[in-house]
Write an enzyme that holds these catalytic residues in place. Structure first.
Site, short mmCIF file in Angstrom:
data_model
loop_
_atom_site.label_atom_id
_atom_site.label_comp_id
_atom_site.label_asym_id
_atom_site.label_seq_id
_atom_site.Cartn_x
_atom_site.Cartn_y
_atom_site.Cartn_z
N HIS A 1 -50.25 33.84 36.98
CA HIS A 1 -49.18 33.11 36.31
C HIS A 1 -47.92 33.98 36.17
O HIS A 1 -46.80 33.50 36.37
CB HIS A 1 -49.68 32.65 34.93
CG HIS A 1 -48.68 31.89 34.13
ND1 HIS A 1 -48.35 30.58 34.41
CD2 HIS A 1 -47.94 32.24 33.06
CE1 HIS A 1 -47.45 30.16 33.54
NE2 HIS A 1 -47.18 31.16 32.70
N PHE B 1 -39.57 30.36 31.66
CA PHE B 1 -39.42 29.38 32.74
C PHE B 1 -38.28 28.41 32.47
O PHE B 1 -37.66 27.88 33.40
CB PHE B 1 -40.74 28.62 32.93
CG PHE B 1 -40.85 27.94 34.25
CD1 PHE B 1 -41.18 28.65 35.40
CD2 PHE B 1 -40.62 26.58 34.36
CE1 PHE B 1 -41.28 28.01 36.63
CE2 PHE B 1 -40.71 25.93 35.58
CZ PHE B 1 -41.04 26.66 36.72
N GLU B 2 -37.96 28.16 31.21
CA GLU B 2 -36.90 27.22 30.85
C GLU B 2 -35.51 27.85 30.83
O GLU B 2 -34.50 27.15 30.70
CB GLU B 2 -37.20 26.61 29.48
CG GLU B 2 -38.40 25.69 29.46
CD GLU B 2 -39.75 26.41 29.46
OE1 GLU B 2 -40.71 25.82 29.98
OE2 GLU B 2 -39.84 27.55 28.96
N ALA C 1 -53.96 38.47 32.91
CA ALA C 1 -55.09 38.57 33.83
C ALA C 1 -55.01 37.60 35.01
O ALA C 1 -55.82 37.68 35.93
CB ALA C 1 -56.39 38.33 33.06
N THR C 2 -54.02 36.69 34.99
CA THR C 2 -53.92 35.70 36.07
C THR C 2 -52.62 35.88 36.85
O THR C 2 -51.77 36.68 36.49
CB THR C 2 -53.95 34.27 35.49
OG1 THR C 2 -52.74 34.05 34.75
CG2 THR C 2 -55.16 34.06 34.59
N PHE D 1 -40.84 32.65 23.47
CA PHE D 1 -42.13 33.25 23.80
C PHE D 1 -41.99 34.77 23.78
O PHE D 1 -41.01 35.31 24.28
CB PHE D 1 -42.61 32.77 25.18
CG PHE D 1 -44.06 33.02 25.43
CD1 PHE D 1 -45.02 32.20 24.86
CD2 PHE D 1 -44.46 34.08 26.22
CE1 PHE D 1 -46.37 32.43 25.09
CE2 PHE D 1 -45.81 34.32 26.45
CZ PHE D 1 -46.76 33.50 25.88
N PHE E 1 -28.94 38.52 34.21
CA PHE E 1 -30.40 38.54 34.12
C PHE E 1 -30.85 39.64 33.17
O PHE E 1 -30.77 40.82 33.48
CB PHE E 1 -31.01 38.76 35.51
CG PHE E 1 -32.50 38.60 35.56
CD1 PHE E 1 -33.07 37.35 35.60
CD2 PHE E 1 -33.33 39.71 35.59
CE1 PHE E 1 -34.44 37.19 35.66
CE2 PHE E 1 -34.71 39.57 35.65
CZ PHE E 1 -35.26 38.31 35.69
N VAL F 1 -41.59 38.56 29.98
CA VAL F 1 -42.82 38.12 30.63
C VAL F 1 -43.69 39.35 30.81
O VAL F 1 -43.26 40.33 31.42
CB VAL F 1 -42.53 37.45 31.99
CG1 VAL F 1 -43.81 36.89 32.59
CG2 VAL F 1 -41.47 36.37 31.86
N ILE F 2 -44.90 39.30 30.26
CA ILE F 2 -45.82 40.44 30.31
C ILE F 2 -47.02 40.04 31.17
O ILE F 2 -47.61 38.97 30.97
CB ILE F 2 -46.28 40.84 28.90
CG1 ILE F 2 -45.06 41.19 28.03
CG2 ILE F 2 -47.27 42.01 28.96
CD1 ILE F 2 -45.37 41.35 26.55
#
Length: 152
Positions: A87, A56-57, A84-85, A21, A112, A80-81
């Site tokens: 999440h 997440f995986e 609007a939520t 992703f 990490f 991870v960007i």
């Protein structure tokens, strides 16, 4: 007595877990990590890459690789960007916790290298432009920690 990990990758075997992703960012992180490992003496044949669908995986696969007993370090790379939520907050928190737990259940470092950014611009900056390449930085940390832990 002082303990320090040398930045020499000779004879190290490293696994990299990278998220697909946001691959326009994670591919740059991966390139930076692999290039840095090789520049520090890690043989290209001693670098294994596991691709996962999203950030997440990452923790599960990094834990499994760390527990195999075949690697001196595991590097995690993702991006991870914020959207609007909420999440974003859940994913970032769980990935960080999961990678930390992977360190707790293995005797090798799990590094990490997941970007958690507010914007695409911040992600691009950290993937090889003005803020450096965080994949390369994660690789340096992996080499140092792998060599440090060999002293105990």
């Amino acid at each position: 007595m002082n303990f320090e990990g040398k930045l020499v990758g000779t004879d190290l075997k490293v696994a990299i877990v990278v998220s697909r992703f946001n691959d326009f960012i994670t591919n740059r992180l991966l390139d930076g990590a692999k290039d840095t490992l090789v520049r520090h003496g890690v043989e290209d044949s001693n670098i294994d890459v596991a691709y996962v669908p999203g950030a997440f995986e990452i923790p599960l696969v990094s834990k499994k690789l760390a527990q195999k007993g075949e690697y001196d370090a595991v590097i995690t790379l993702g991006c991870v960007i914020r959207g609007a939520t909420s999440h974003y907050d859940y994913v970032c928190n769980e990935v960080a916790k999961g990678v930390s737990k992977a360190n707790d259940v293995s005797d090798i470092p799990v590094i990490f290298g997941v970007l958690t950014t507010e914007s695409i611009e911040q992600a691009v900056e950290r993937a090889g432009t003005k803020a450096g390449n965080k994949g390369a930085e994660a690789a340096v940390s992996a080499i140092e920690m792998a060599n440090l832990l060999k002293q105990f």
